[in-house]
Design a protein around this motif. Structure first.
Motif, short mmCIF file in Angstrom:
data_model
loop_
_atom_site.label_atom_id
_atom_site.label_comp_id
_atom_site.label_asym_id
_atom_site.label_seq_id
_atom_site.Cartn_x
_atom_site.Cartn_y
_atom_site.Cartn_z
N ARG A 636 0.81 -1.22 0.00
CA ARG A 636 0.00 0.00 0.00
C ARG A 636 0.84 1.27 0.00
O ARG A 636 0.31 2.38 0.15
N GLY A 637 2.15 1.12 -0.18
CA GLY A 637 2.99 2.31 -0.29
C GLY A 637 4.44 1.91 -0.53
O GLY A 637 4.87 0.84 -0.12
N PHE A 638 5.16 2.78 -1.21
CA PHE A 638 6.60 2.58 -1.40
C PHE A 638 7.25 3.93 -1.61
O PHE A 638 6.63 4.87 -2.11
N ALA A 639 8.51 4.03 -1.19
CA ALA A 639 9.24 5.29 -1.31
C ALA A 639 10.71 4.99 -1.49
O ALA A 639 11.29 4.16 -0.78
N ARG A 640 11.33 5.66 -2.43
CA ARG A 640 12.77 5.53 -2.67
C ARG A 640 13.47 6.63 -1.88
O ARG A 640 13.16 7.81 -2.04
N PRO A 645 26.33 7.22 3.88
CA PRO A 645 26.75 6.25 4.90
C PRO A 645 26.43 6.75 6.31
O PRO A 645 26.71 7.90 6.66
N GLY A 646 25.75 5.92 7.08
CA GLY A 646 25.38 6.28 8.45
C GLY A 646 24.14 7.14 8.58
O GLY A 646 23.67 7.39 9.70
N GLU A 647 23.60 7.61 7.46
CA GLU A 647 22.44 8.50 7.52
C GLU A 647 21.15 7.71 7.76
O GLU A 647 20.98 6.59 7.28
N THR A 648 20.24 8.35 8.51
CA THR A 648 18.92 7.77 8.79
C THR A 648 17.85 8.68 8.21
O THR A 648 17.93 9.90 8.29
N ALA A 649 16.84 8.08 7.59
CA ALA A 649 15.69 8.82 7.07
C ALA A 649 14.42 8.19 7.63
O ALA A 649 14.39 7.01 7.99
N ILE A 650 13.40 9.01 7.71
CA ILE A 650 12.09 8.53 8.13
C ILE A 650 11.19 8.46 6.90
O ILE A 650 10.95 9.48 6.24
N ALA A 651 10.73 7.27 6.60
CA ALA A 651 9.78 7.10 5.49
C ALA A 651 8.38 7.11 6.07
O ALA A 651 8.11 6.47 7.09
N ARG A 652 7.49 7.87 5.43
CA ARG A 652 6.12 8.02 5.92
C ARG A 652 5.12 7.62 4.84
O ARG A 652 5.31 7.91 3.66
N PHE A 653 4.07 6.95 5.26
CA PHE A 653 3.02 6.49 4.34
C PHE A 653 1.66 6.80 4.94
O PHE A 653 1.46 6.66 6.15
N THR A 654 0.73 7.20 4.08
CA THR A 654 -0.66 7.39 4.50
C THR A 654 -1.51 6.45 3.66
O THR A 654 -1.60 6.61 2.44
N VAL A 655 -2.10 5.47 4.32
CA VAL A 655 -2.88 4.44 3.63
C VAL A 655 -4.35 4.68 3.93
O VAL A 655 -4.82 4.45 5.05
N ALA A 656 -5.07 5.16 2.93
CA ALA A 656 -6.50 5.41 3.11
C ALA A 656 -7.22 4.11 3.44
O ALA A 656 -6.98 3.07 2.82
N LEU A 657 -8.09 4.16 4.43
CA LEU A 657 -8.83 2.96 4.83
C LEU A 657 -9.67 2.43 3.67
O LEU A 657 -9.91 1.22 3.57
N ASP A 658 -10.12 3.32 2.80
CA ASP A 658 -10.91 2.88 1.65
C ASP A 658 -10.14 1.88 0.79
O ASP A 658 -10.75 1.03 0.13
N THR A 659 -8.81 1.97 0.77
CA THR A 659 -8.03 1.05 -0.06
C THR A 659 -7.94 -0.34 0.54
O THR A 659 -7.43 -1.26 -0.11
N MET A 660 -8.44 -0.51 1.76
CA MET A 660 -8.39 -1.81 2.41
C MET A 660 -9.75 -2.50 2.43
O MET A 660 -9.93 -3.53 3.07
N ARG A 661 -10.71 -1.94 1.72
CA ARG A 661 -12.03 -2.57 1.67
C ARG A 661 -12.00 -3.83 0.81
O ARG A 661 -11.16 -3.98 -0.05
N TRP A 662 -12.95 -4.71 1.05
CA TRP A 662 -13.09 -5.90 0.22
C TRP A 662 -14.46 -5.88 -0.44
O TRP A 662 -15.39 -5.26 0.04
#
Length: 693
Positions: A636-640, A645-662
């Motif tokens: 439900r999400g991907f980010a490049r 070297p040694g660096e840290t990043a925060i990856a953030r995703f917003t997954v709409a609940l509508d995308t999890m409906r069946w």
């Protein structure tokens, strides 16, 4: 009334366009309206061009000479504009491996520019059919096996193309994941499989603004897609509220005039079913007049809306075709798409330690950018793996032999410090199936260098490398020298037969006109590999869904790829999303919360290696699966992210609940309960937490 000039005007409003369309329709005869509902002149053009596909733009519907209305002028894709000597990008599957939607947007813009520069206003470059099985011959034309990934990447491509006021079409609608039987096969799919697996990426692209849809050749639940009211009206129009136009695929895309009533607006490339037969059907009361008006209204509204938009560039000259910027973009894509599958430390190679490199395999010296069907691009040059390595290392440092002479291959390996084997396929083994009159005569004897011998392409007969290439790999390994295998293919290749004999494996795909340069850079560490598999590589062919390339009927269910293997508890050889790096990455601090009808996810990723590198962070969600069986997890999400070297990043995703409906019948349901949230570097290597929804 004065005929409109189709020059862009940014101030034009939808209301003005609507009024203009109605005024135009009022002036047209029935025959003129029906003429807009098909392509024209294709067969004559193809004969005049010695059957070279894409030698000119094809009139693909629309247009009225009396009223000064321009037709739709079509160019295909999806690895570049199929006219002239356009930029040849890595194939779509390779670009899928980049997981870089921004890159795909920029490639779409380049295709839009080159299409405009070659007199086209309509592009078929957005192919998003789901890869159900790796034997599918046209797998290379799509992005992968996951619907979410397909939707994001396809929407980026279509948005980029339409930036330059070329109408993009999304194809092939729908459930087109076989090649040899594409004109006859009836694909059976229930409501859940349709709407949860095989259609959501189409909706994603249309919601993003892609303005046209191309139907597929196959049947779905007993009806050909080009005349299927369920697909073209009940789903596209009534449920999804799509307002653009729908056109058929080329030749045999519709069989009955009732296709117009079902929702097909244009038959391409010629009026074999519409045309005079449709005029007669209207006159005899078999097709309502409003059906024709409706189709023309959709075509005109779309065309005029695009024509009234201001162009981003002041002009679209021929100098923009395969220009330096677009070649650089092709190189960027080739660098980012390579997937390092295995590496025991052999890679990257070091120039100072590699005085001689043996480059083995016929494919190393072949200009092999993909199949020879409708997606074929004829770039001004192609850099092969052999050429790329010789340019980097010098002619004398690179030894070449192929599988036709194993003794020569052994000698080259013995004389080298390291060995590269380039193995895989060409247009003969996989690609668009070109055979018979349905291929417009492409099976005839070649009249020039543009055609391949018959038959070409089609679905693969197996998932392993050819025996001669396996023998070549084993001969290279017998030298005792370090061996890396680069696989050239459109989708998964089984490696069990030989993987234990080599030190590293790289999936390099059909990497476009700059592929050889990028491969050399990756092998020698100038570029850190960062591609991720957009499909699952199994350990055994039986782990994939049933596939019969000659099937008359086949059932598509909810399960394929990583969702199937996880459901069955089968470990893949390489998981969806897998890809190694010359750096290392550590994940931590996975957090999730529900806010504003969405699951908000964050995760920290740190580069633990000694060099800068990109990592593709992936977010998966697992539904409770109590009300109905669901996949263990779904992307439900991907980010490049790029990390020093040694660096840290925060990856953030917003997954709409509508995308999890069946899908429950005709409705969508959101199941309440405990959801599992995953984030990591592949579908098989993730941190996990849970959250109540």
């Amino acid at each position: 009334m004065t005929a409109p000039t189709l020059t862009p005007q940014s101030t034009e409003t939808q209301q003005t366009v609507a009024a203009e369309v109605e005024a135009l329709l009022a002036q047209m005869t029935l025959a003129e309206k029906v003429e807009m509902m098909s392509g024209q002149g294709f067969f004559t053009a193809l004969q005049e061009d010695n059957r070279v596909w894409g030698a000119r733009p094809y009139r693909a519907g629309g247009g009225n000479a009396r009223l000064g209305l321009s037709p739709l002028w079509f160019t295909d894709g999806p690895r570049g504009v199929t006219r002239g000597n356009s930029t040849c990008f890595p194939c779509t599957m390779a670009r899928g491996a980049t997981f870089d939607a921004n890159l795909e947007l920029r490639i779409g813009e380049a295709m839009g520019i080159e299409g405009r520069a070659q007199d086209c206003n309509f592009s078929g470059a957005v192919c998003i059919n789901l890869l159900r099985h790796p034997a599918w011959g046209r797998a290379q034309e799509t992005y992968g096996e996951d619907p979410w990934h397909l939707g994001v990447m396809g929407a980026a491509m279509g948005t980029g193309i339409q930036t330059h006021n070329i109408i993009a079409t999304v194809k092939h609608f729908a459930l087109n994941s076989m090649e040899n039987a594409r004109f006859k096969v009836n694909v059976l799919a229930d409501e859940r499989a349709l709407h949860e697996v095989y259609l959501p990426h189409f909706k994603h692209c249309l919601d993003a603004g892609i303005a046209s849809v191309m139907t597929s050749y196959n049947k779905v639940n007993g009806e050909y897609c080009g005349q299927d009211r369920v697909l073209l009206t009940e789903i596209l129009r009534d449920e999804w509220k799509f307002t653009g136009f729908v056109h058929s695929d080329w030749v045999r895309g519709v069989y009955k005039v009732y296709g117009a009533s079902a929702g097909l607006d244009i038959e391409n490339p010629e009026p074999l079913v519409f045309g005079e037969k449709l005029v007669t059907a209207v006159e005899e009361g078999l097709v309502e007049p409003y059906v024709v008006d409706r189709a023309c209204r959709r075509i005109l509204t779309t065309q005029l809306a695009f024509a009234r938009r201001e162009d981003p560039l002041p002009a679209y000259g021929k100098e923009l075709i395969a220009c330096n910027a677009h070649r650089a973009l092709a190189l960027e894509a080739a660098r980012k798409c390579a997937v390092l599958l295995e590496n025991d430390g052999m890679l990257p190679l070091r120039r100072e330690k590699t005085r001689k490199l043996a480059v083995l395999g016929a494919l190393a010296a072949l200009e092999n950018t993909g199949d020879n069907g409708s997606s074929r691009v004829r770039p001004p040059y192609v850099i092969t793996p052999l050429a790329g390595l010789r340019a980097m290392l010098g002619e004398e440092a690179v030894l070449h032999a192929d599988e036709s002479d194993l003794d020569a291959a052994r000698a080259a390996a013995d004389a080298a410090d390291a060995v590269l084997v380039v193995a895989g396929y060409t247009a003969k083994e996989e690609g668009e199936y070109i055979l018979g009159d349905i291929a417009l005569g492409a099976d005839k004897k070649p009249r020039g260098p543009s055609l391949s011998p018959t038959p070409i392409g089609g679905d693969r007969v197996g998932l392993s490398l050819p025996e001669a290439q396996v023998a070549l790999i084993k001969a290279a390994a017998a030298s005792g020298k370090p061996v890396v295998v680069a696989i050239v293919a459109g989708s998964a290749v089984l490696v069990e037969e030989w993987r234990g004999d080599v030190n590293a494996i790289l999936m390099s795909f059909y990497a476009g006109m700059e592929g050889g340069t990028a491969l050399a850079e990756v092998l020698f560490g100038d570029v850190c590999p960062s591609g991720k598999l957009p499909f699952t590589v199994a350990r055994d062919a039986t782990h994939y869904p049933f596939f019969d390339r000659d099937a008359d009927e086949i059932t598509y269910d909810l399960w394929h790829g990583y969702t199937k293997l996880e459901r069955e508890g089968i470990a893949p050889r390489y998981a969806f999303g897998h890809g190694l790096s010359y750096a290392g990455f550590a994940y931590s601090a996975l957090n999730a919360r529900v806010a504003r009808e969405a699951i908000e996810v964050s995760v920290a990723v740190r580069n633990t290696g000694d060099e800068a590198a990109d990592e593709v962070v992936q977010c998966y969600i697992g539904a409770p699966g109590v009300e109905a069986e669901r996949a263990v997890k779904q992307l439900r999400g991907f980010a490049r992210v790029s990390l020093a070297p040694g660096e840290t990043a925060i990856a953030r995703f917003t997954v709409a609940l509508d995308t999890m409906r069946w899908r429950a019948g005709q409705d969508w349901r959101l199941e309440r309960g405990t959801y599992r949230v995953y984030a990591g570097g592949s579908s098989a290597q993730c941190l996990e937490t849970s959250i109540e929804v």
